[in-house]
Enzyme design. Sequence first.
Site, PDB file in Angstrom:
ATOM      1  N   GLU A 115       0.795  -1.229   0.000  1.00 17.19           N
ATOM      2  CA  GLU A 115       0.000   0.000   0.000  1.00 17.19           C
ATOM      3  C   GLU A 115       0.827   1.278   0.000  1.00 17.19           C
ATOM      4  O   GLU A 115       0.362   2.315  -0.464  1.00 17.19           O
ATOM      5  CB  GLU A 115      -0.946   0.001   1.213  1.00 17.19           C
ATOM      6  N   SER A 394     -59.787  17.412  14.585  1.00 16.65           N
ATOM      7  CA  SER A 394     -60.219  18.447  15.524  1.00 16.65           C
ATOM      8  C   SER A 394     -59.133  18.909  16.483  1.00 16.65           C
ATOM      9  O   SER A 394     -59.334  19.881  17.224  1.00 16.65           O
ATOM     10  CB  SER A 394     -61.420  17.939  16.331  1.00 16.65           C
TER      11      SER A 394
END
Length: 714
Positions: A115, A394
């Site tokens: 890497e 309501s």
Amino acid sequence: MDNGNFRRRQNEERESQKSARFSLIPKPLKRFWKKYNLTRVFLLVVTIFLIFVTGYLYYLSKVANVGVLKQSLYSSTEVMDVKGQAAGSLSTQKGTTIDFKDIPKNVINAAVATEDRTFYKNGGVNYQRTILAMLTAGRFGGGSTITQQLAKNSYLTLAPTIDRKAREIFLALQITKKYSKDDILSMYLNSNGYGNGIIGIQDASRKYFGVDAKDLTLDEAATLIGLLKGPAIYNPLNSIEYATSRRNTVLLNMVDAGYIKKSEADAAMKIDMKPLLHDTYQGQTVEMAYPSYYNAVVAEAVKKYGLTADEIQRKGYKIYTGLNQDMQSGMQKAYSESWLFPQAADGTLAQSGSVALDPKTGLVNALVGNSPVENYNPYTDFNYATQAQRSPGSVIKPMIVYSPAIEAGWSIDKTVHDAPADYNGWKPQNADQTFHGDMPLYQALANSYNIPAINTYKEIGPSVGNELGRKFGLKLTEKNNILPTALGADVQTNPLQIAQAYSTFANGGLMNEAHFITKIEDASGKTVKTADVKTTKVISEATAEKMTEMMLGTYTNGTGLWADPINYTLAGKTGTNEDVDQWVVGFTPDLVMTEWLGYSDATDTSHRLGGTSAGQASQIFRQAASYVFPYTAGSKFTEKNAYAEHGIGPEYPAWTSLRQQQDNIVYNEQAKAGTSGNSDGSSASKATASSSSSSETFADKAKNLWDRFTGLFK
């Protein structure tokens, strides 16, 4: 040929070509360029731009606070409750972390060789490869260093953009300044993904070879490092062929880097990988104690504080919230009872959402976002408490009808009329399909009669009512300036918004913004986000008091009669949108609790509710409230019930085994909490008392109440 003459002719040809190119530029432009010396200006602009970009990227790298990188990689994000105690983890993918000394040399060498060959020499960035990659548009050079990969995985997206690459470089430089090479390698190997949902070299060792990382052989170490390039492609569980090929490449890299001899690599390459595969990994089971609440916390952290869901999972934050674990546990227990919820003929269970909110702070103490539907994930799936958009029915009346009327000077005992009415072809009915004649305003509200509400809304003016509704937080536009809005038509809301709105009545007319998070700390304990709660004066304190006086009647003589838990005096409102939505809202000076009930698809005519909110919705509300309200301070109302002030005694529901079970829940929870409620006396003792203010006998009252209740389901 004379070499001198040849070179002279070449120079002349080049000059001629150069002049030809410049001749393409118009002479006026060339004169203008020379006159104002624009070459210097251009270079100055480019220099300033580069300085700005460099400074900006440096700033971003500093803001990232790499000093807490190690802690954030190894810590889980925790949710803290209202008392500052841990209430669960949000991090679902944190692998088993091991120290650098426990990582075998072969793993380290394989990683460096494959890497980042210059890892121990570079300062976090390999400048030669980076410049070569830029000059060749990525065809040569390329490849981030191990430190850059760590920066990318920890802070950035995976999109291959110039901006991301530049930020990656600056972050890598900062990481290199802060951490040793051993620390960087350790973080890199412990936090990388190795396929199959595995994070970290230790768990990868167990997943693929059944051993701890320290016991990996050379070939096994090369196999795992090979996974880093492409976990899905080189995964030995998916393809032995690809995994073996990649392993061999890593081994050759180690030979080239001088870490192993060619003979060692050859021996390792001959090993058959398949017989070695052995899975002893035991995944970490993250039990989410309060998934609906966590869902809302993450949503707020993303929307309000600019975090990403991925950051929340990875960075080891402590998120301080208003969560009351006793209330939350109780509400979840109530919502786990599937028999409480309506079920359609095809077996579909109705959905529901509930919120408990502190009106003095706006903090949400408890929340459940769904009914116990099978295979429903409350953490990731739709949260009906915060995301639903349903008609309030309501429940809207106190906000856009009665509060504006009281603000305009109406008395709570002003006479209103409940009689058949025709509003340009619209002929609304009451839930019980009957009309009740003249009555005071407070009775019209408590019983949720529609005609008095529509007439009141019409008289004060829909635009006036809706203007106040917007202050309550409702999303109302000019198209809502029509009479059906008084019943909640074409209005959409959810339990969280309604809880915030009704907190106004419980808090003297002041509405605190509903919120979950008080502050967020990073992995080092530093506060990085703090709540800035907006407070709005919606109505006057006098109006809030009068509205509360009227809404106390909802629970003693109105539609909320079946919803209030024993030992608690509640004020509030119920709401029904035909057979689609049902609501119950109840509050004390300490807490506002809201509940919505309905099927997930409001347009599906095969999934419809029966009765009104005074029925099944009230049963669910009472069950949850029986667990929740015992953990409040039990503050008494200073406002007087409008019914009692006018000499009308309370009504009492008939005894049922369910109500007795719910009463027992209250007694048990109060014993745990050491509380006693906010009623002057228990509902049970009141139920045995007769009302000297009423000429009806107890039998008459019981019969009327039963007829009224059963009428709701006709």
